[in-house]
Design a protein around this motif. Structure first.
Motif, PDB file in Angstrom:
ATOM      1  N   GLU B 150       0.844  -1.204   0.000  1.00 36.64           N
ATOM      2  CA  GLU B 150       0.000   0.000   0.000  1.00 36.64           C
ATOM      3  C   GLU B 150       0.882   1.257   0.000  1.00 36.64           C
ATOM      4  O   GLU B 150       0.596   2.220  -0.703  1.00 36.64           O
ATOM      5  N   ASP B 180      -3.032  -9.282 -11.107  1.00 38.04           N
ATOM      6  CA  ASP B 180      -4.051  -9.329 -10.057  1.00 38.04           C
ATOM      7  C   ASP B 180      -3.627  -8.495  -8.841  1.00 38.04           C
ATOM      8  O   ASP B 180      -4.387  -7.676  -8.337  1.00 38.04           O
ATOM      9  N   THR B 181      -2.430  -8.744  -8.380  1.00 37.28           N
ATOM     10  CA  THR B 181      -1.949  -8.029  -7.192  1.00 37.28           C
ATOM     11  C   THR B 181      -0.502  -7.598  -7.391  1.00 37.28           C
ATOM     12  O   THR B 181       0.196  -8.117  -8.268  1.00 37.28           O
ATOM     13  N   LEU B 186      -2.168  -6.297  -2.622  1.00 35.21           N
ATOM     14  CA  LEU B 186      -2.830  -5.076  -3.109  1.00 35.21           C
ATOM     15  C   LEU B 186      -3.369  -5.266  -4.532  1.00 35.21           C
ATOM     16  O   LEU B 186      -2.664  -5.726  -5.415  1.00 35.21           O
ATOM     17  N   ASP B 187      -4.614  -4.885  -4.709  1.00 36.01           N
ATOM     18  CA  ASP B 187      -5.344  -5.097  -5.953  1.00 36.01           C
ATOM     19  C   ASP B 187      -4.830  -4.156  -7.039  1.00 36.01           C
ATOM     20  O   ASP B 187      -4.952  -2.938  -6.919  1.00 36.01           O
ATOM     21  N   THR B 189      -5.859  -4.632 -10.298  1.00 35.00           N
ATOM     22  CA  THR B 189      -6.783  -4.687 -11.443  1.00 35.00           C
ATOM     23  C   THR B 189      -7.572  -3.390 -11.549  1.00 35.00           C
ATOM     24  O   THR B 189      -8.226  -3.147 -12.554  1.00 35.00           O
ATOM     25  N   GLN B 190      -7.546  -2.589 -10.515  1.00 36.24           N
ATOM     26  CA  GLN B 190      -8.316  -1.352 -10.486  1.00 36.24           C
ATOM     27  C   GLN B 190      -7.421  -0.151 -10.832  1.00 36.24           C
ATOM     28  O   GLN B 190      -6.194  -0.254 -10.783  1.00 36.24           O
ATOM     29  N   PHE B 192      -6.324   3.628  -9.616  1.00 38.22           N
ATOM     30  CA  PHE B 192      -6.283   4.366  -8.358  1.00 38.22           C
ATOM     31  C   PHE B 192      -6.551   5.828  -8.631  1.00 38.22           C
ATOM     32  O   PHE B 192      -5.907   6.432  -9.491  1.00 38.22           O
ATOM     33  N   GLU B 201     -10.022   3.838  -4.992  1.00 34.41           N
ATOM     34  CA  GLU B 201     -10.230   3.343  -6.338  1.00 34.41           C
ATOM     35  C   GLU B 201     -11.344   4.115  -7.008  1.00 34.41           C
ATOM     36  O   GLU B 201     -12.278   4.563  -6.363  1.00 34.41           O
ATOM     37  N   PRO B 203     -14.501   5.395  -8.526  1.00 32.81           N
ATOM     38  CA  PRO B 203     -15.859   4.920  -8.319  1.00 32.81           C
ATOM     39  C   PRO B 203     -16.656   4.803  -9.604  1.00 32.81           C
ATOM     40  O   PRO B 203     -17.787   4.404  -9.591  1.00 32.81           O
ATOM     41  N   LYS B 204     -16.072   5.206 -10.735  1.00 32.70           N
ATOM     42  CA  LYS B 204     -16.865   5.299 -11.946  1.00 32.70           C
ATOM     43  C   LYS B 204     -16.964   3.987 -12.706  1.00 32.70           C
ATOM     44  O   LYS B 204     -17.851   3.799 -13.489  1.00 32.70           O
ATOM     45  N   SER B 205     -16.020   3.084 -12.473  1.00 34.56           N
ATOM     46  CA  SER B 205     -15.944   1.927 -13.347  1.00 34.56           C
ATOM     47  C   SER B 205     -17.135   1.005 -13.172  1.00 34.56           C
ATOM     48  O   SER B 205     -17.602   0.769 -12.082  1.00 34.56           O
ATOM     49  N   THR B 206     -17.602   0.496 -14.296  1.00 38.50           N
ATOM     50  CA  THR B 206     -18.692  -0.466 -14.243  1.00 38.50           C
ATOM     51  C   THR B 206     -18.160  -1.881 -14.135  1.00 38.50           C
ATOM     52  O   THR B 206     -18.873  -2.790 -13.810  1.00 38.50           O
ATOM     53  N   SER B 207     -16.916  -2.066 -14.440  1.00 33.29           N
ATOM     54  CA  SER B 207     -16.229  -3.316 -14.160  1.00 33.29           C
ATOM     55  C   SER B 207     -14.780  -2.907 -13.930  1.00 33.29           C
ATOM     56  O   SER B 207     -14.388  -1.801 -14.278  1.00 33.29           O
ATOM     57  N   PRO B 208     -13.963  -3.748 -13.348  1.00 27.85           N
ATOM     58  CA  PRO B 208     -12.624  -3.321 -12.980  1.00 27.85           C
ATOM     59  C   PRO B 208     -11.826  -2.750 -14.129  1.00 27.85           C
ATOM     60  O   PRO B 208     -10.983  -1.908 -13.950  1.00 27.85           O
TER      61      PRO B 208
END
Lengths: 285, 229
Positions: B150, B180-181, B186-187, B189-190, B192, B201, B203-208
Motif C-alpha cells: 500500500e 491481479d496483485t 494489493l489489488d 486490477t483497479q 487508483f 479506487e 468509483p466510476k468503473s462499471t467493471s474493474p
C-alpha cells in the motif's frame, strides 16, 4: 474458457445463494427452470446487506434434502469465515529466520476459531492445511454463507514488531445490472459501510492490547476483500522479520481475542432479515 | 518356475528405478537453477535496453515533492522536497519523478519501491489516466504485505498528484500486463484515483477494467512494441 465458466458459476453463487467450493459449482441442486419474477425478486432482496445472501445450511444439503428441508430463518450474525492467507507454494512473507506468513496465519486461524466457537459462532475456514485456494475460491466460501463476516489474516514483512492493523476496502461503486444483481468483481460494494464498522471495532480492540497499533481501521484495496459479499476485513500483524518466532506466537492469543471481541461488538449491527432465501428452483411452494 | 532371463530383467528395472530416484532430484535442481538464471538474464537485458533514467540534460531544475516512507512514523509517507530537472511535458515530468522515486531517498529505510525495479514505460491518456509500466522486480522484490504494498502504490500516486496536475488516476502495469496483485495483497486490477487525501479506487468503473480497457489496450500494445525493440 474454463476461467469464464468459473466466473459464471461464481456469479451464480451470489445470485442463487448456493456454494461454490474449490472452483466447482455444486451439482446437487441445479435450477430446474429459469427464474420467474417472484424468485428473482427474492434473490434481489437477498443482495442488500440487511438481507445478505445464502443459507449456509441449504448450501451444504443435497438436492433431495433441499427440496424437503424447511427454510430456517437466521436472525443475525452466525458465521465467521476465517481466511488464512497464502499457503501451498505461496508462503507469503518470509523472514530471515525462516518464518513463513502462511504458517503463522494458519496457527492464528486455529486460535481464532477456538475463541469464536466459544462465543457461539459457526466458523468456516477457507483452508485448514497447507494448500492455496485462489482469491475467488476463498471469496466463494464466504459468499455461500448467510449472515457471515469475513476475516482474512496476514503477517507483514514490515512494520513495528508487536503491532497489528485492520484494513477495510476503499469505495467501490454499487454497480448493479438491470436485474439488480451484483457482479462478482464488485461483490463487496453493498457491504462497505458494514466492513468499515467491523474494521473499526476490531482495530480498537487490537489497539487496547498492542501499543503502537492504529486506533481505527485503514483503507486499502486488498484484493481478497473485493469479491467478498459480506462485511469483510483484513488483519495484518507485524512481522515475519522478527528475530524470534516466539514474539509472533505471543501475539496470537491477544489478536484472536481482539478480533473475537470486535466481532461480538459488531453482532448487533448486522441484522439479517428473516426473509426466506433459497436457491432459485428449489424455493418451497 | 521363473525363467532366468526374468531375474535379469527385474534386476535391470530395479537398478533403473534406483538410478532415477537418485538422478531426478539433482536434475530438478539443475533445471530450477537454469530457470532462475534465465529470468535474471532477461530482466538484466531489458534494463540495459531501456535506460532507467530519461534524458534530462538541458532542462531547468525545479523543486519536486517526493513521497517516501516516514523514518519516524511507522507505515506512513512523508513528503520531501528535492531539486531535480523537471520537464514541462507531463509525461517526461512523470518519468523524471518516478525514476527519482525508484532511485530512492538518502535514507534507505525510507525507500518505498525496490531498488532493482525499473520504470519501463509511462503514458498519459487524454482522460488523465496515467499508465505506469514497471519491471517485474516491482512485484517480486518488494517486501510482501498489505502495509508495504500500500505504501509503494501510495508513494507513486501521491508523488504524481503533488507534481503533475494533469494526472487524475493511476493504472499500474507489470511488464506490460495487468496483474491481479502487486505482491499477493494489493489489488492492481483497479485504477487508483489520485487525490490529495490518499488513494481510493475510481468509483466510476462499471467493471474493474471497462473504464480504461480501450486506451489501456493501446498503451499495452505500445509497451510490448517498445520491449520488442
Amino acid at each position: 474458457m474454463s476461467r469464464t465458466l468459473l466466473k459464471f458459476s461464481q456469479l451464480c453463487a451470489i445470485f442463487l445463494n448456493v456454494g461454490v467450493v474449490d472452483g466447482q459449482a455444486p451439482s446437487a441442486n441445479p435450477p430446474a427452470a429459469p427464474p420467474g419474477p417472484t424468485d428473482q425478486q427474492k434473490v434481489v432482496a437477498a443482495q442488500s446487506p440487511t438481507n445478505p445472501p445464502a443459507l449456509s445450511s441449504v448450501a451444504s444439503l443435497t438436492g433431495a434434502q433441499v427440496d424437503s428441508a424447511p427454510v430456517v430463518p437466521h436472525a443475525g450474525l452466525n458465521v465467521v469465515v476465517i481466511d488464512p492467507a497464502h499457503g501451498g507454494t505461496d508462503t507469503g512473507g518470509r523472514g530471515t529466520e525462516g518464518i513463513r506468513e502462511s504458517d503463522v496465519v494458519l496457527e492464528l486461524a486455529a486460535q481464532l476459531r477456538k475463541t469464536l466457537e466459544a462465543q457461539g459462532f459457526q466458523v468456516v475456514q477457507t483452508r485448514e492445511t497447507n494448500d492455496n485456494p485462489s482469491f475467488d475460491d476463498r471469496s466463494a466460501r464466504a459468499n455461500a454463507q448467510r449472515g457471515a463476516v469475513f476475516v482474512t489474516l496476514h503477517v507483514s514483512s514490515t512494520g513495528l514488531t508487536g503491532t497489528a492493523r485492520v484494513y477495510v476496502p476503499p469505495d467501490y461503486s454499487a454497480v448493479t445490472d438491470t436485474g439488480g444483481l451484483i457482479p462478482w468483481e464488485h461483490a463487496q460494494a453493498p457491504y462497505l459501510s458494514l466492513s468499515r464498522k467491523l474494521g473499526d471495532l476490531v482495530q480498537s480492540e487490537i489497539a487496547k492490547r498492542f501499543k503502537g497499533s492504529p486506533t481505527s481501521a485503514q483503507i486499502a484495496p486488498v484484493r481478497q476483500l473485493r469479491t467478498t459479499a459480506a462485511p469483510a476485513i483484513a488483519v495484518e500483524i507485524s512481522s515475519v522479520s522478527v528475530e524470534n518466532r516466539a514474539a509472533l506466537d505471543r501475539m496470537i492469543p491477544g489478536v484472536a481475542e481482539a478480533i473475537t471481541r470486535g466481532i461480538v461488538a459488531f453482532r448487533p449491527s448486522y441484522v439479517v432479515s428473516t426473509i426466506s432465501a433459497a436457491p432459485i428452483g428449489v424455493t418451497p411452494q | 518356475m521363473i525363467a532366468r532371463w526374468m531375474y535379469w530383467v527385474a534386476g535391470a528395472l530395479l537398478i533403473a528405478v534406483i538410478g532415477a530416484a537418485i538422478y531426478f532430484p539433482a536434475l530438478r535442481s539443475q533445471v530450477e537453477k537454469a530457470r532462475q538464471l534465465t529470468e535474471k538474464t532477461a530482466e538484466q537485458a531489458r534494463r540495459e535496453l531501456l535506460p532507467v533514467a530519461s534524458p534530462t540534460s538541458g532542462e531547468p531544475k525545479g523543486k519536486a515533492k517526493m513521497y517516501w516512507g516516514s523514518p519516524t512514523e511507522d507505515g506512513t509517507l512523508k513528503p520531501v522536497i528535492v531539486e531535480l530537472p523537471l520537464s514541462s511535458d507531463p509525461v517526461s515530468r512523470s518519468k523524471q519523478l518516478l525514476n527519482t522515486l525508484l532511485a530512492g531517498p538518502v535514507d534507505p529505510e525510507a525507500r518505498t519501491l525496490p531498488s532493482d525495479a525499473a520504470l519501463l514505460a509511462f503514458y498519459l491518456l487524454p482522460d488523465g489516466t496515467a499508465v505506469a509500466d514497471f519491471s517485474e522486480a516491482l512485484g517480486t522484490s518488494i517486501p510482501s504485505g498489505i502495509q508495504s504494498e500500500e505504501l509503494a502504490v501510495d508513494s507513486i500516486a501521491r508523488t504524481l498528484e503533488a507534481n503533475v496536475p494533469e494526472v487524475r488516476q493511476l493504472k499500474i502495469l507489470i511488464h506490460g500486463q495487468e496483474v491481479d496483485t502487486l505482491a499477493g495483497h494489493l489489488d492492481l486490477t483497479q485504477t487508483f484515483q489520485v487525490k490529495a487525501s490518499g488513494l481510493a479506487e475510481t468509483p466510476k468503473s462499471t467493471s474493474p477494467t471497462d473504464v480504461i480497457r480501450k486506451p489501456l489496450e493501446k498503451a499495452v500494445g505500445k509497451v510490448k512494441e517498445a520491449i520488442k525493440r
